[in-house]
Structures are given as C-alpha cells and as structure tokens.
Design a protein around this motif. Structure first.
Motif, short mmCIF file in Angstrom:
data_model
loop_
_atom_site.label_atom_id
_atom_site.label_comp_id
_atom_site.label_asym_id
_atom_site.label_seq_id
_atom_site.Cartn_x
_atom_site.Cartn_y
_atom_site.Cartn_z
N GLY A 194 0.80 -1.22 0.00
CA GLY A 194 0.00 0.00 0.00
C GLY A 194 0.82 1.27 0.00
O GLY A 194 0.27 2.37 -0.10
N GLU A 195 2.15 1.14 0.13
CA GLU A 195 3.03 2.30 0.11
C GLU A 195 4.04 2.14 -1.03
O GLU A 195 4.37 1.03 -1.42
CB GLU A 195 3.78 2.46 1.44
N GLN A 196 4.53 3.26 -1.53
CA GLN A 196 5.55 3.22 -2.58
C GLN A 196 6.82 3.86 -2.05
O GLN A 196 6.82 5.01 -1.66
CB GLN A 196 5.08 3.94 -3.85
N ALA A 197 7.88 3.05 -2.02
CA ALA A 197 9.16 3.55 -1.54
C ALA A 197 9.70 4.64 -2.47
O ALA A 197 9.32 4.71 -3.64
CB ALA A 197 10.16 2.41 -1.41
N GLU A 198 10.59 5.45 -1.96
CA GLU A 198 11.17 6.53 -2.75
C GLU A 198 12.68 6.35 -2.85
O GLU A 198 13.32 5.91 -1.90
CB GLU A 198 10.85 7.89 -2.11
N VAL A 199 13.22 6.68 -4.00
CA VAL A 199 14.66 6.68 -4.21
C VAL A 199 15.06 8.12 -4.54
O VAL A 199 14.62 8.68 -5.54
CB VAL A 199 15.07 5.74 -5.37
N VAL A 200 15.86 8.70 -3.69
CA VAL A 200 16.25 10.11 -3.86
C VAL A 200 17.24 10.22 -5.01
O VAL A 200 18.23 9.48 -5.07
CB VAL A 200 16.87 10.66 -2.56
N THR A 201 16.99 11.13 -5.92
CA THR A 201 17.88 11.37 -7.06
C THR A 201 18.53 12.74 -6.92
O THR A 201 17.92 13.66 -6.37
CB THR A 201 17.11 11.30 -8.39
N PRO A 202 19.76 12.90 -7.40
CA PRO A 202 20.44 14.19 -7.28
C PRO A 202 19.82 15.21 -8.22
O PRO A 202 19.19 14.87 -9.22
CB PRO A 202 21.88 13.87 -7.68
N LEU A 302 26.34 -5.77 -12.53
CA LEU A 302 26.80 -4.55 -11.86
C LEU A 302 25.63 -3.62 -11.59
O LEU A 302 25.47 -3.08 -10.48
CB LEU A 302 27.86 -3.86 -12.71
N HIS A 303 24.79 -3.41 -12.60
CA HIS A 303 23.64 -2.53 -12.41
C HIS A 303 22.63 -3.15 -11.44
O HIS A 303 22.06 -2.44 -10.61
CB HIS A 303 22.98 -2.26 -13.77
N GLU A 304 22.41 -4.45 -11.55
CA GLU A 304 21.43 -5.11 -10.67
C GLU A 304 21.85 -5.02 -9.20
O GLU A 304 21.01 -4.81 -8.33
CB GLU A 304 21.28 -6.58 -11.05
N GLU A 305 23.13 -5.18 -8.91
CA GLU A 305 23.59 -5.30 -7.53
C GLU A 305 24.12 -4.01 -6.94
O GLU A 305 24.20 -3.88 -5.71
CB GLU A 305 24.66 -6.40 -7.44
N ILE A 306 24.48 -3.04 -7.78
CA ILE A 306 25.11 -1.82 -7.25
C ILE A 306 24.38 -0.54 -7.64
O ILE A 306 24.00 0.25 -6.78
CB ILE A 306 26.59 -1.73 -7.70
N CYS A 312 24.13 6.55 -2.94
CA CYS A 312 25.40 7.28 -2.84
C CYS A 312 25.18 8.76 -3.12
O CYS A 312 24.45 9.12 -4.04
CB CYS A 312 26.41 6.70 -3.83
N ARG A 313 25.84 9.58 -2.36
CA ARG A 313 25.64 11.03 -2.49
C ARG A 313 26.65 11.68 -3.43
O ARG A 313 26.51 12.85 -3.78
CB ARG A 313 25.73 11.69 -1.11
N SER A 314 27.66 10.94 -3.83
CA SER A 314 28.69 11.50 -4.72
C SER A 314 29.19 10.43 -5.67
O SER A 314 29.03 9.23 -5.42
CB SER A 314 29.85 12.07 -3.91
N MET A 315 29.82 10.87 -6.75
CA MET A 315 30.40 9.93 -7.71
C MET A 315 31.53 9.14 -7.07
O MET A 315 31.70 7.95 -7.33
CB MET A 315 30.89 10.68 -8.94
N GLU A 316 32.31 9.78 -6.19
CA GLU A 316 33.41 9.08 -5.54
C GLU A 316 32.90 7.92 -4.68
O GLU A 316 33.45 6.81 -4.71
CB GLU A 316 34.21 10.06 -4.66
N GLU A 317 31.82 8.15 -3.95
CA GLU A 317 31.25 7.10 -3.12
C GLU A 317 30.70 5.97 -3.98
O GLU A 317 30.88 4.78 -3.66
CB GLU A 317 30.14 7.68 -2.25
N LEU A 318 30.07 6.32 -5.08
CA LEU A 318 29.51 5.30 -5.97
C LEU A 318 30.61 4.49 -6.63
O LEU A 318 30.52 3.25 -6.72
CB LEU A 318 28.63 5.96 -7.03
#
Length: 344
Positions: A194-202, A302-306, A312-318
């Motif tokens: 009944g709820e839809q999770a959110e994924v924050v995008t930059p 890679l896309h499926e698992e990461i 991640c908040r930055s490219m370095e972290e990703l």
C-alpha cells in the motif's frame, strides 16, 4: 416482489460449496450474491459488502429465475458473444492505431471500442473490451534490436574459430564500456504493501565511463576509468588498449573483441594499430548484437547489484562501491555465451 429469491435446500448447499471452495472468483461472486438474496438481505447492503452494482445483482437474479442454479453458476463460452475479439486480437498484435487513422502509438480499450462501433456497428463499452480480452494482457513489451547484420553468421563463425584454436601464448578479451550515473537506475525493491518507496535522485546527474575487458579463458576483468566529463570516446578506448598491453605483456598477441561503436573504428585507432598491430588485434562483433558480447552480462550484474536504487551522495562514493564489487568478483563466468566454452 422484494427482489429476493428462495433457494431450495439442495441449491443452498451447492451454492455454499461453490462460495467456500470454488476457484473461479467470478462464479464465487455469483454464488455469494444468490446466497445473500436468499437470506433476504437488502440490495444496498449487498452492493456495499461485495463492492458490486445493482445491475450485476439483477443479472444473476434473473439468470437464476430463468435457468435455475446451474444456469446462474455455469461458465458459458463467450465465443458467440465475442466473435469480434478475433478481430481485436489481430488489431492489437499485428496493427498499430495509425493504421486506423488514430494519432497515437498504443491501443486502448476506448480506441478498440471506437473502431468496433464505427466500422462494424458493434456497440460495446471500453470496459466490455477489457473484460472480454481473453488471451491478451496489458504490460510492458521487451525491447529488441531491429536491424540485423547480414554477415552475422560469418562473423560469429570466424570468432568461434579464433577462440577454439587460440594458441597458449595469445589471449582473447571481450571489451565494452559501461556508464556509471549518480542518478540511480530504478529497480524493484521491498516496500510496505500500500506504500511506494522513494529513491532520492540528485538535482544534477554526474556520469563516468569505464572501459572493461573480460578474459575469455579466465574471466578476469581489466578496467580503465575515464576522466571526469570524458565520454565514451576514442581517448578512453586507446587508454584501455594501453592498459591491456601492460596487463598482458607476457602474451604475444592480444585479441580484442568489441562492438562497432565509432570510437572503436576511429582513424586514431587505425594509427594505433599500425604502431602496435604486432601485439593488439581488434575483431568486431556483428552489428546490433549485444548478446554476442559476454561482458554485457557483467555490466548487467553490476547494475542489478550496485547502481539500481543506490543511495550514494557523490560519484566518488559510488565508484568506491563499483570497484569494490568488481574486485570481489575478480573473475566472472562467461554467461549465456554463443561461443563454445574455452578450457581454462
């Protein structure tokens, strides 16, 4: 008449059996309606409890009065009522709306009902089309590459021969680029009903390209990271060829199997091969055939698992996560390959 019915004891027992143990949801609803009518319940209450309509209640009440319980609960063949579904099935699977004068790309129940009404004098509602669309389902199609390489068979034959008879002092790798984005790819995940999770995008997406090669014999992966703001270009491809020459300096020849992207066929690549052609040889895959490149499966994992739904908040972290995942894998199996497996 109060709108109720009177079921005989045997009929009531049969209706209860259908309601409690039946597998057809529509027939169970009919049995439920008849049982409530037999109990003398008001139609307004039946509508509220079963989330149905008075028209539906009246339909099955009349069917029972005319044909008895067997007639009300039987699943009749709809073929005589839905002869036009043969036409609809062909329209929605073989034709597109513009063929019928519509300015739209996809069929809807409303557009189907309109064609039936105007061209065949069949007056049905869009809801009737939806309910009668047996054998059809509305879901996302699978994208496939349209154009085919006429020389596909010949190219694959040569590649198979190369891999089958590869000398011990030569190595073959499958090469391709992958893009890493701070704007996450969206994939399925667990969430509360009944709820839809959110994924924050930059607010602003940042992209980085990696050029990788998968060893045919061992599954080892060689990576070259592109510079910030560097696209999938010739500079990245040439830098990766240099990394391959250093990584596999003990091999006499490195066979690089890649797709037909423009950076792989640039004049600077020809100049590079003129200088290093004794050690680096490039072989091109068939056009429009990503399934012939085993490294595509590595990128898929890679896309499926990461990268899907990453936070991640930055490219370095990703990138740290990406390289950590790739290093842990270290060697990747050749999945779904169109080539015969090589001996390790």
């Amino acid at each position: 008449m109060d709108g109720s019915i009177r079921l005989r004891p045997a009929e009531r027992k049969t209706a209860l059996e259908v309601y409690r143990r039946g597998t057809d949801s529509e027939v169970r609803l009919r049995a439920h309606i008849l049982l409530l009518l037999d109990a003398g319940q008001p139609w307004a209450l039946i509508v509220a409890v079963l989330f149905t309509s008075t028209a539906t209640i009246n339909r099955w009440r009349k069917r029972y009065l005319q044909e008895g319980l067997d007639g009300a609960l039987s699943r009749r063949s709809r073929s005589r009522y839905c002869w036009w579904m043969v036409l609809v099935l062909r329209w929605v699977t073989e034709w597109s709306p513009p063929d019928f004068g519509f300015v739209r790309s996809r069929w809807t129940c409303e557009s189907v009902a309109l064609v039936l009404r105007e061209d065949y004098r069949v007056r049905v509602s869009r809801e009737t089309v939806r309910r009668r669309a047996e054998g059809l389902v509305y879901r996302r199609p699978r994208p496939v590459v349209g154009p085919k390489d006429l020389q596909r068979a010949a190219k694959l034959r040569k590649l198979r021969q190369l891999l089958k008879h590869l000398p011990a002092n030569e190595i073959a790798v499958f090469q391709d680029e992958v893009d890493i984005n701070t704007n996450p790819k969206i994939g399925s995940m667990w969430m509360r009903r009944g709820e839809q999770a959110e994924v924050v995008t930059p607010g602003t997406n940042e992209k980085r390209y990696l050029s990788g090669s998968l060893s045919w014999r061992t599954g080892e992966l060689t990576l070259t990271e592109g510079k910030p703001r560097q696209g999938r270009n010739t500079d990245l491809f040439l830098a990766h060829l240099d990394d391959l020459r250093r990584r596999y300096r003990c091999y006499r020849v490195i066979h690089v199997i890649c797709d037909n992207a423009k950076p792989h066929k640039a004049k600077r690549v020809e100049a590079y091969l003129a200088q290093h052609g004794d050690r680096v040889k490039i072989h091109y895959l068939p056009n429009y055939a990503p399934e012939t490149n085993p490294i595509e499966r590595v990128w898929w994992h890679l896309h499926e698992e990461i990268t899907r739904n990453h936070r991640c908040r930055s490219m370095e972290e990703l990138l740290d996560m990406v390289f950590d995942w790739l290093e842990r894998g270290s060697r990747f199996g050749i999945e779904g390959s169109v080539y015969d497996r090589a001996a390790a």
